[in-house]
Design a protein around this motif. Structure first.
Motif: not given
Length: 287
Positions: A244-255
């Motif tokens: 989930q941490r990777i998902k949250d990071w990706a969303n923060q980068q605009g994925w």
């Protein structure tokens, strides 16, 4: 025709096991390692292994780095620490090395779930060793110290970004049912930065050219636009991640594409996650 295509960003040699699994399942794996693993020596002045009550391995590479230091089963048997791991693949690597692992129940392998283990709650007057990579998370060390432990870390490997896999990316863009894999934040960050650097390098190179010919300038503008579109296209792809941490990071980068989190951090978990999300499969969903 392949049922799906995976941009396999795992580092060597871990890329090959997943690629073979994808192939057997009817998919296509296009290898694009975004990181290289470089193993390091033990830190100077480290405490002897036998002095630790508990040892935590963060990843397969942590286990491999540990084994490369020459630790044998006879040595670990004499030391008798209790071993813990994060990741199903890490568990397999540790068992292969002959380590008796205090396995966490269930399939969720991450730092947060490990910290719920009953044997890691009261660590008063205990010494804990964390075997990890350079510049990894500090959550475990900080929490163990809060619970009363003396903590030492052995950073036995580093992850070095690799140049952008241009040929693999071009092949990937031409395939149907595309997926991108991110097994860590560092892996996804390296992929995004590599494509961004490729775009910026082209932009910088073209900006230094003489603007004497309109046709040449038009060509330059076209190349820069194409590079920008490629970066935007990456952000649109379905993404499968290990936590989930990777998902949250990706969303923060605009994925912008759908992001699915594996149930089990393993090659099998990656494949299962993708297969369940393919059109016509039962349980189709994206987290």
């Amino acid at each position: 025709m392949s049922t799906f295509t995976l941009l396999n960003t795992r580092p060597e040699p871990q890329v090959h096991g997943l690629s073979e699994l994808v192939k057997v399942s009817g998919g296509m794996s296009i290898n694009c390692p975004t990181l290289a693993i470089v193993y390091r020596d033990l830190p100077k002045g480290h405490a002897p292994l036998c002095s630790f009550d508990k040892v935590v391995f963060i990843s397969v590479n942590a286990v491999n780095g540990f084994v490369k230091q020459g630790f044998s089963w006879s040595q670990t048997e004499q030391a008798c620490p209790t071993y813990f791991v994060i990741g199903r693949a890490t568990l397999k690597a540790a068992e292969k090395a002959g380590l008796l692992i205090n396995e966490v129940a269930g399939d969720q392998f991450d730092s947060e779930h490990l910290l719920q283990h009953p044997d890691l709650q009261d660590l008063s007057r205990q010494s804990v060793l964390i075997v990890k990579g350079e510049n990894g998370r500090e959550l475990l060390a900080e929490t163990f110290e809060q619970r009363g432990a003396t903590v030492e870390t052995w950073s036995l490997y580093s992850r070095q970004p690799q140049p952008f896999c241009s040929e693999a990316w071009l092949r990937f863009r031409q395939m149907p049912n595309r997926w991108v894999l991110a097994s860590s934040v560092a892996s996804l960050q390296s992929l995004m930065e590599a494509l961004e650097v490729s775009k910026n390098a082209l932009l910088s190179r073209e900006s230094t050219k003489k603007m004497n010919f309109e046709s040449e300038q038009a060509c330059s503008d076209s190349q820069v636009l194409a590079s920008q579109l490629e970066f935007n296209e990456l952000l649109q792809q379905p993404l499968v991640v290990f936590s989930q941490r990777i998902k949250d990071w990706a969303n923060q980068q605009g994925w912008q594409g759908p992001i699915s989190v594996v149930n089990t951090q393993s090659d099998e978990g990656v494949l299962d996650c993708i297969m369940k999300s393919l059109p016509g499969k039962e349980g189709k969903q994206h987290d």
